[in-house]
Design a protein around this motif. Sequence first.
Motif, mmCIF file in Angstrom:
data_model
loop_
_atom_site.group_PDB
_atom_site.id
_atom_site.type_symbol
_atom_site.label_atom_id
_atom_site.label_comp_id
_atom_site.label_asym_id
_atom_site.label_seq_id
_atom_site.Cartn_x
_atom_site.Cartn_y
_atom_site.Cartn_z
ATOM 1 N N TYR A 1 60.076 78.153 25.650
ATOM 2 C CA TYR A 1 61.034 78.308 23.978
ATOM 3 C C TYR A 1 60.351 80.039 23.401
ATOM 4 O O TYR A 1 59.799 79.860 22.923
ATOM 5 N N LYS B 1 49.869 80.516 23.650
ATOM 6 C CA LYS B 1 50.255 79.551 22.575
ATOM 7 C C LYS B 1 51.090 80.294 22.293
ATOM 8 O O LYS B 1 51.363 81.363 22.333
ATOM 9 N N SER B 2 52.096 79.717 21.326
ATOM 10 C CA SER B 2 52.803 79.964 20.094
ATOM 11 C C SER B 2 52.152 81.225 19.428
ATOM 12 O O SER B 2 51.379 81.257 19.267
ATOM 13 N N ASN C 1 56.727 73.040 25.490
ATOM 14 C CA ASN C 1 57.822 71.982 25.141
ATOM 15 C C ASN C 1 56.985 70.822 26.393
ATOM 16 O O ASN C 1 57.432 71.735 27.424
ATOM 17 N N GLU D 1 49.714 72.882 21.711
ATOM 18 C CA GLU D 1 49.925 74.263 21.355
ATOM 19 C C GLU D 1 49.618 75.030 22.391
ATOM 20 O O GLU D 1 49.614 76.195 22.476
ATOM 21 N N LYS E 1 57.620 81.215 21.191
ATOM 22 C CA LYS E 1 57.664 80.411 20.198
ATOM 23 C C LYS E 1 57.277 78.687 19.828
ATOM 24 O O LYS E 1 57.054 78.455 19.220
ATOM 25 N N ASN E 2 57.348 78.279 21.131
ATOM 26 C CA ASN E 2 57.419 76.620 21.433
ATOM 27 C C ASN E 2 56.873 76.663 22.790
ATOM 28 O O ASN E 2 57.309 76.962 23.545
ATOM 29 N N ASN F 1 55.454 68.900 21.208
ATOM 30 C CA ASN F 1 55.254 70.425 21.497
ATOM 31 C C ASN F 1 53.567 70.412 21.082
ATOM 32 O O ASN F 1 53.074 70.812 20.195
ATOM 33 N N THR G 1 64.834 79.972 27.349
ATOM 34 C CA THR G 1 63.715 78.876 26.882
ATOM 35 C C THR G 1 63.629 78.714 28.814
ATOM 36 O O THR G 1 63.990 79.302 30.025
#
Length: 474
Positions: A205, A239-240, A280, A196, A277-278, A194, A221
């Motif tokens: 995601y 980024k998140s 991958n 940045e 949010k994330n 994960n 996703t």
Amino acid sequence: MGVRVPPSAQHNHPLPDYQARGFFNFDNLVHKNITVLDIQLDQISKTEALIKVNLKEADYQPNVEAKIKDYSKKATIKGFRQGKVPKPVIQKMYGKSILVAEINQLVSAKIMEYIRENKIELLGEPLPNQEQIETINWEDSKDFEFEYNIGIAPEFEVKADKKVKVDTFTIKVDDKLMTETLDNLKNQFGEMTNPETSEEGDSLYGFIQTESTEEEPAGNTLDLKEVEKKDQKKFIGKKSGDVVEFDPAKSIKNDAARDQFLGEHKELAGKIKFEIKNINRVIPADLNQDMFDKVFGKDAVKSEEEFIEKVKSTIGENYSKETDGYTQLKIRDAFIENTKIELPDEFLKRWLKISNKDITDEQIEQEYPLYTNDLKWSMIKSKLAKANDIKVEHEDVVNEAKNMIRQQFGSMGMSEQMEANIDAFTDNYLQSDEGKNYMKLQETVFNEKIISFLKENVTIKSKEVTAEEYREKA
């Protein structure tokens, strides 16, 4: 009863309860030697006929009397001791239903006996003249007449020789396909991280922003490999917490990927806001012994060269199964197209309508060509089997069941203890579901034998193509 309708052509609806609707039931008959004086067949065409049955009182009355007597002994009626109910009481209460039931049984058995003795191959089931049945005066009539339409399997010729030509494909395992497969395997068994900041090839995601007041919306996703090249830059370096505005219909390559991303928001149109949010990212696995063991089992291969060769072999086997299915369909189509079989179309449409309670006339017209193709193929297979002595023995079904059970355990195989009990597993499976498992495998083996015979006797021309070309052509 001759040629029967293939299950695939029955729309998965049960046959109707003829008796409940005033029809006579031909199912579950006990075939016995009966003598009804008057039954005749009037040929309407090569594929349709009318069976007429005439009953005199002497034909059915002995059975009716015996049944009334039996009822008298068993009936429990208030005001009478059991076994002492007078015949007139039974006659008044149950006479009509006993009469109808006995005539139903008698006519049904006689027609089926007639069909069997005259070796008539039926299509569908006999259809009664319902209007005639509804006019019967059961209280006063002594003699009865019944009419049934039947569809008859036509005579036809089918030849399996080298003049029958079938075009099909074989898929070559080229470098491009190998590279794609190896990359997919490396990613499948790789390490999930994960980072940045997003890069090309990552998946993001997050949540599609809507006016919903739901506190915890379902996540979404987005696989960046499914995003059009021209739009990739919108998602790189994010980024998140970042929000990307885009139109999924324009930015995502295909419908399946777009639907998977949108999830419960498939109704959204135009631009949307996607909050990340994330991030991958898969770090591909190395081609080492650990990966070899995960893919093929411990120590099945012990070098990169062996691994690549086994992957190539496996791809070839999988594609061979796929193209074999295509070849079988082409063989089927060739015989259906080149074999002239005249069917009683209007009769069969009527039978389908009666047999499938919920089907509409429009559906019958739409699906009838598919149904008749299934029916013709069934007839062709039966004729080929008879002409070439193709049979399915009990041992064939048992061996097929054993192979199926072994395949369920995949590459790991069965343990010695389970293999020692394979006969018990097989018997249990074949006897389950009231013998339906046995019948299914029997049909599977029969189809395999027919196809194997045809492959040896017709001309099959195979063109080598890439996997991508195969998907386009087949």
